[in-house]
Enzyme design. Sequence first.
Site, PDB file in Angstrom:
ATOM      1  N   GLU A  33      37.374 -18.938  84.677  1.00 35.67           N
ATOM      2  CA  GLU A  33      36.710 -20.237  84.861  1.00 35.67           C
ATOM      3  C   GLU A  33      35.209 -20.008  85.012  1.00 35.67           C
ATOM      4  O   GLU A  33      34.774 -19.242  85.859  1.00 35.67           O
ATOM      5  CB  GLU A  33      37.287 -20.958  86.087  1.00 35.67           C
ATOM      6  CG  GLU A  33      36.494 -22.147  86.580  1.00 35.67           C
ATOM      7  CD  GLU A  33      36.185 -23.227  85.532  1.00 35.67           C
ATOM      8  OE1 GLU A  33      37.099 -23.629  84.801  1.00 35.67           O
ATOM      9  OE2 GLU A  33      35.008 -23.639  85.449  1.00 35.67           O
ATOM     10  N   GLN A  34      34.440 -20.738  84.197  1.00 30.92           N
ATOM     11  CA  GLN A  34      32.988 -20.507  84.194  1.00 30.92           C
ATOM     12  C   GLN A  34      32.295 -20.951  85.489  1.00 30.92           C
ATOM     13  O   GLN A  34      31.259 -20.400  85.853  1.00 30.92           O
ATOM     14  CB  GLN A  34      32.345 -21.204  83.002  1.00 30.92           C
ATOM     15  CG  GLN A  34      32.409 -22.719  83.058  1.00 30.92           C
ATOM     16  CD  GLN A  34      31.798 -23.405  81.839  1.00 30.92           C
ATOM     17  OE1 GLN A  34      31.383 -22.745  80.896  1.00 30.92           O
ATOM     18  NE2 GLN A  34      31.740 -24.714  81.876  1.00 30.92           N
ATOM     19  N   ARG A 107      39.419 -35.786  92.272  1.00 29.76           N
ATOM     20  CA  ARG A 107      39.641 -34.608  91.417  1.00 29.76           C
ATOM     21  C   ARG A 107      39.535 -33.308  92.204  1.00 29.76           C
ATOM     22  O   ARG A 107      40.258 -32.348  91.943  1.00 29.76           O
ATOM     23  CB  ARG A 107      38.615 -34.568  90.295  1.00 29.76           C
ATOM     24  CG  ARG A 107      38.932 -35.539  89.212  1.00 29.76           C
ATOM     25  CD  ARG A 107      37.721 -35.768  88.350  1.00 29.76           C
ATOM     26  NE  ARG A 107      38.009 -36.858  87.445  1.00 29.76           N
ATOM     27  CZ  ARG A 107      38.425 -36.714  86.197  1.00 29.76           C
ATOM     28  NH1 ARG A 107      38.569 -35.521  85.690  1.00 29.76           N
ATOM     29  NH2 ARG A 107      38.697 -37.745  85.454  1.00 29.76           N
ATOM     30  N   TYR A 218      39.491 -47.765  92.441  1.00 30.87           N
ATOM     31  CA  TYR A 218      40.696 -47.548  93.257  1.00 30.87           C
ATOM     32  C   TYR A 218      40.361 -46.658  94.450  1.00 30.87           C
ATOM     33  O   TYR A 218      39.328 -45.984  94.460  1.00 30.87           O
ATOM     34  CB  TYR A 218      41.815 -46.916  92.406  1.00 30.87           C
ATOM     35  CG  TYR A 218      41.390 -45.762  91.521  1.00 30.87           C
ATOM     36  CD1 TYR A 218      41.240 -44.487  92.028  1.00 30.87           C
ATOM     37  CD2 TYR A 218      41.132 -45.962  90.165  1.00 30.87           C
ATOM     38  CE1 TYR A 218      40.863 -43.432  91.208  1.00 30.87           C
ATOM     39  CE2 TYR A 218      40.751 -44.917  89.337  1.00 30.87           C
ATOM     40  CZ  TYR A 218      40.614 -43.650  89.866  1.00 30.87           C
ATOM     41  OH  TYR A 218      40.222 -42.617  89.059  1.00 30.87           O
ATOM     42  N   ASP A 299      42.210 -31.236  77.007  1.00 33.49           N
ATOM     43  CA  ASP A 299      41.097 -31.828  76.254  1.00 33.49           C
ATOM     44  C   ASP A 299      40.605 -30.914  75.137  1.00 33.49           C
ATOM     45  O   ASP A 299      40.042 -31.400  74.156  1.00 33.49           O
ATOM     46  CB  ASP A 299      39.918 -32.108  77.205  1.00 33.49           C
ATOM     47  CG  ASP A 299      40.038 -33.461  77.884  1.00 33.49           C
ATOM     48  OD1 ASP A 299      41.103 -34.101  77.771  1.00 33.49           O
ATOM     49  OD2 ASP A 299      39.062 -33.879  78.540  1.00 33.49           O
TER      50      ASP A 299
HETATM   51  C1  LIG Z   1      35.410 -41.297  83.195  1.00 29.35           C
HETATM   52  C2  LIG Z   1      36.717 -40.577  83.013  1.00 29.35           C
HETATM   53  C3  LIG Z   1      37.848 -41.047  83.659  1.00 29.35           C
HETATM   54  C4  LIG Z   1      39.083 -40.405  83.473  1.00 29.35           C
HETATM   55  N1  LIG Z   1      40.179 -40.885  84.128  1.00 29.35           N
HETATM   56  C5  LIG Z   1      41.370 -40.272  83.935  1.00 29.35           C
HETATM   57  C6  LIG Z   1      42.530 -40.734  84.629  1.00 29.35           C
HETATM   58  O1  LIG Z   1      42.470 -41.671  85.421  1.00 29.35           O
HETATM   59  N2  LIG Z   1      43.710 -40.091  84.418  1.00 29.35           N
HETATM   60  C7  LIG Z   1      43.814 -39.025  83.562  1.00 29.35           C
HETATM   61  O2  LIG Z   1      44.906 -38.461  83.415  1.00 29.35           O
HETATM   62  N3  LIG Z   1      42.714 -38.554  82.915  1.00 29.35           N
HETATM   63  C8  LIG Z   1      41.511 -39.135  83.073  1.00 29.35           C
HETATM   64  N4  LIG Z   1      40.411 -38.665  82.448  1.00 29.35           N
HETATM   65  C9  LIG Z   1      40.547 -37.504  81.532  1.00 29.35           C
HETATM   66  C10 LIG Z   1      40.619 -36.187  82.295  1.00 29.35           C
HETATM   67  O3  LIG Z   1      39.520 -36.052  83.164  1.00 29.35           O
HETATM   68  C11 LIG Z   1      40.622 -35.028  81.314  1.00 29.35           C
HETATM   69  O4  LIG Z   1      41.500 -35.306  80.257  1.00 29.35           O
HETATM   70  C12 LIG Z   1      41.070 -33.760  82.009  1.00 29.35           C
HETATM   71  O5  LIG Z   1      40.105 -33.376  82.960  1.00 29.35           O
HETATM   72  C13 LIG Z   1      41.275 -32.644  80.998  1.00 29.35           C
HETATM   73  O6  LIG Z   1      41.607 -31.466  81.675  1.00 29.35           O
HETATM   74  P1  LIG Z   1      41.351 -30.065  80.999  1.00 29.35           P
HETATM   75  O7  LIG Z   1      41.803 -29.045  81.977  1.00 29.35           O
HETATM   76  O8  LIG Z   1      41.917 -30.049  79.629  1.00 29.35           O
HETATM   77  O9  LIG Z   1      39.779 -29.985  80.781  1.00 29.35           O
HETATM   78  P2  LIG Z   1      38.619 -29.980  81.874  1.00 29.35           P
HETATM   79  O10 LIG Z   1      38.995 -30.775  83.062  1.00 29.35           O
HETATM   80  O11 LIG Z   1      37.368 -30.337  81.146  1.00 29.35           O
HETATM   81  O12 LIG Z   1      38.550 -28.454  82.324  1.00 29.35           O
HETATM   82  C14 LIG Z   1      38.024 -27.478  81.475  1.00 29.35           C
HETATM   83  C15 LIG Z   1      37.574 -26.304  82.341  1.00 29.35           C
HETATM   84  O13 LIG Z   1      37.144 -25.243  81.484  1.00 29.35           O
HETATM   85  C16 LIG Z   1      35.958 -24.672  82.009  1.00 29.35           C
HETATM   86  N5  LIG Z   1      35.266 -24.044  80.870  1.00 29.35           N
HETATM   87  C17 LIG Z   1      34.642 -24.645  79.825  1.00 29.35           C
HETATM   88  N6  LIG Z   1      34.151 -23.728  78.976  1.00 29.35           N
HETATM   89  C18 LIG Z   1      34.472 -22.512  79.486  1.00 29.35           C
HETATM   90  C19 LIG Z   1      34.236 -21.175  79.060  1.00 29.35           C
HETATM   91  N7  LIG Z   1      33.583 -20.887  77.918  1.00 29.35           N
HETATM   92  N8  LIG Z   1      34.700 -20.161  79.824  1.00 29.35           N
HETATM   93  C20 LIG Z   1      35.397 -20.418  80.994  1.00 29.35           C
HETATM   94  N9  LIG Z   1      35.629 -21.670  81.455  1.00 29.35           N
HETATM   95  C21 LIG Z   1      35.184 -22.697  80.701  1.00 29.35           C
HETATM   96  C22 LIG Z   1      35.220 -25.844  82.621  1.00 29.35           C
HETATM   97  O14 LIG Z   1      34.292 -25.422  83.591  1.00 29.35           O
HETATM   98  C23 LIG Z   1      36.384 -26.644  83.228  1.00 29.35           C
HETATM   99  O15 LIG Z   1      36.666 -26.251  84.542  1.00 29.35           O
HETATM  100  C24 LIG Z   1      39.160 -39.278  82.616  1.00 29.35           C
HETATM  101  C25 LIG Z   1      38.020 -38.782  81.998  1.00 29.35           C
HETATM  102  C26 LIG Z   1      36.799 -39.429  82.182  1.00 29.35           C
HETATM  103  C27 LIG Z   1      35.582 -38.860  81.506  1.00 29.35           C
END
Ligand SMILES: Cc1cc2nc3c(=O)[nH]c(=O)nc-3n(C[C@H](O)[C@H](O)[C@H](O)COP(=O)(O)OP(=O)(O)OC[C@H]3O[C@@H](n4cnc5c(N)ncnc54)[C@H](O)[C@@H]3O)c2cc1C
Length: 396
Positions: A33-34, A107, A218, A299
Site C-alpha cells: 500500500e502506497q 471509511r 447519512y 475500481d
Molecule cells: C463520492 C463517492 C462516494 C462513494 N460512495 C460509495 C458508497 O456509498 N458505497 C460504495 O460501495 N462505494 C462508494 N463509492 C465507491 C468506493 O469508494 C470505491 O469503489 C472503493 O473505494 C473502491 O475500492 P478499491 O479498493 O478498489 O480502490 P481504492 O479504495 O481506491 O483503494 C486503492 C488503494 O490502492 C492504493 N494504491 C494506488 N496506487 C498504488 C500503487 N502504485 N502502489 C501501492 N498502492 C497503491 C491507494 O493508496 C488505495 O489505498 C464512492 C465513491 C465516491 C468517489
Amino acid sequence: MSRHSLIIAGGGIGGLTAALALARDGHRVTVLEQAAELAEVGAGIQISPNASRVLIGLGLREALERVAVTPTDIRIFSVRAGGEVARTPLGDLPLDRYGAPFWVIHRADLLGALAVAARTDPRIELVLDARVRDVAAEPGGIHVQATVAGRSRVFVADGLIGADGVRSRVRVRVRGGPPARYTGRTAYRATLPIEAVPEEVRRSTCLWFSTRAHVVHYPIRAGREWNVVAIAEDAWHDESWSVPADRAEVARVFGLDKARWPDLARELLSLPDHWTKWALCGFDCDFDWSSGAVTLLGDAAHATLPFAAQGGGMAIEDAEVLARTLIGAPNLPAAFLAYESLRKPRTRAVVEQAVKNGRIYHMPDGLAFFRDLTLRLGAGSHLTDRLDWIYRWKAV
Ligand SMILES: Cc1cc2nc3c(=O)[nH]c(=O)nc-3n(C[C@H](O)[C@H](O)[C@H](O)COP(=O)(O)OP(=O)(O)OC[C@H]3O[C@@H](n4cnc5c(N)ncnc54)[C@H](O)[C@@H]3O)c2cc1C
C-alpha cells in the site's frame, strides 16, 4: 487445493478484503500500500447487504457493528418538488429481507477494521509506504518492483492482484488497460458532529435530486458524526485528485443563493466550513482484466460512479469471488480467468445502473416532474424491489 503466494497492489477496501478472503483459504498474501498510514480522508460509505454479508463472513461483524449505523429509512427529496417525495423503511428490513444489514460507516472505521484483522493474520504481510512501480513475469514467479519508504525493493510471488484503484498502475502499465479520465462530475464531501445537523435528518440516509446535481447524507461513527456528499456536473480540470474546498465554493457550484433549493437543503449544505473536492473518474470497462498470473479487482477493474453506492460493494464482492475461484482451480491463470468471467456481467450491470441512476437523479425539471410522480406513487416496497438484484447477491 494448492496454496499460493500472492501480492496485492493496494490496501484499500478491495485489497484488504481480498487479503482476508485469500488468507482464510490458506494462501500467503503480501499487501503493498502506497500510503504511509491507512487513513482515509474523512468521508462515509454505504455498505449494502450484498457487501456486508461478505464482511460478516470474514468475521468482521462485531468490529463493524461497533462503528456502523443502520439508518432508519431512505428518504428521497426533490428540489423541483420542494421537499420529500418518497420514503422507504430500512432499519431491520434488510436483515429480514436479505439476511444481512445495510450499514453506513466512516471509511477510516471500515479500513481500520479490515487492517486490524489483516494484521492479526499470520498469512498476511501488510507493507505500508510501498508504491508499486513495475511488474515482470519471470520463470520463478511474478516480480513486483516497489519503492518502500524511499528504497527500491523487489517482491516475488506466484501471482499479482491489482487493487490499486481507479487510477491503477497495474491496469494501465501491466495490463495495457485504459487510463482513468474525468467524468465531468465532481463530488464535495464533508463530515460534522451529529449535533450540528437538524434532528429530523440524523438517523436517515437522505438523497436530494436536483438538476445536474444531487446530495446524499447519512450518519456515521456509531451515530456521532454526519456525512454529506454533494455531486455536481461541471468542467473541473484540476490535475489533482482531491483538494480542499470551502463553503463559498459549494454555495456557488450548487447555486444556493437561488430560491430553488428548499430551506432544509440550503441549511445542510451551508453547515460545513471545510469540504474535500474529488474528481470522479472512470474508464471504458471493455478490456481484459487478467493475463497469466496477474488480475485486477475493485475500481482498478471497473470504476463505478457513486450513483448506485456500489463501487466499494463490488470490490468486496470481487474479493470473495476471487478467493473462491482459487479453490479447486488447476492453476492461478485459470482461476483468474474464471474469476473475471464470473464478475464481468455483474460489475458491468452495476456500472450501467449507476450511469442510469445519474440520469434520473440529475433530470431537468420537465422530466423530473414525472420522476417525482413515479416516486410518490411507488414509494416504499417498490423502491426496495428495484434494489433486490443488487442486495440479494451471494457468492456461490
Ligand atoms: C463520492 C463517492 C462516494 C462513494 N460512495 C460509495 C458508497 O456509498 N458505497 C460504495 O460501495 N462505494 C462508494 N463509492 C465507491 C468506493 O469508494 C470505491 O469503489 C472503493 O473505494 C473502491 O475500492 P478499491 O479498493 O478498489 O480502490 P481504492 O479504495 O481506491 O483503494 C486503492 C488503494 O490502492 C492504493 N494504491 C494506488 N496506487 C498504488 C500503487 N502504485 N502502489 C501501492 N498502492 C497503491 C491507494 O493508496 C488505495 O489505498 C464512492 C465513491 C465516491 C468517489
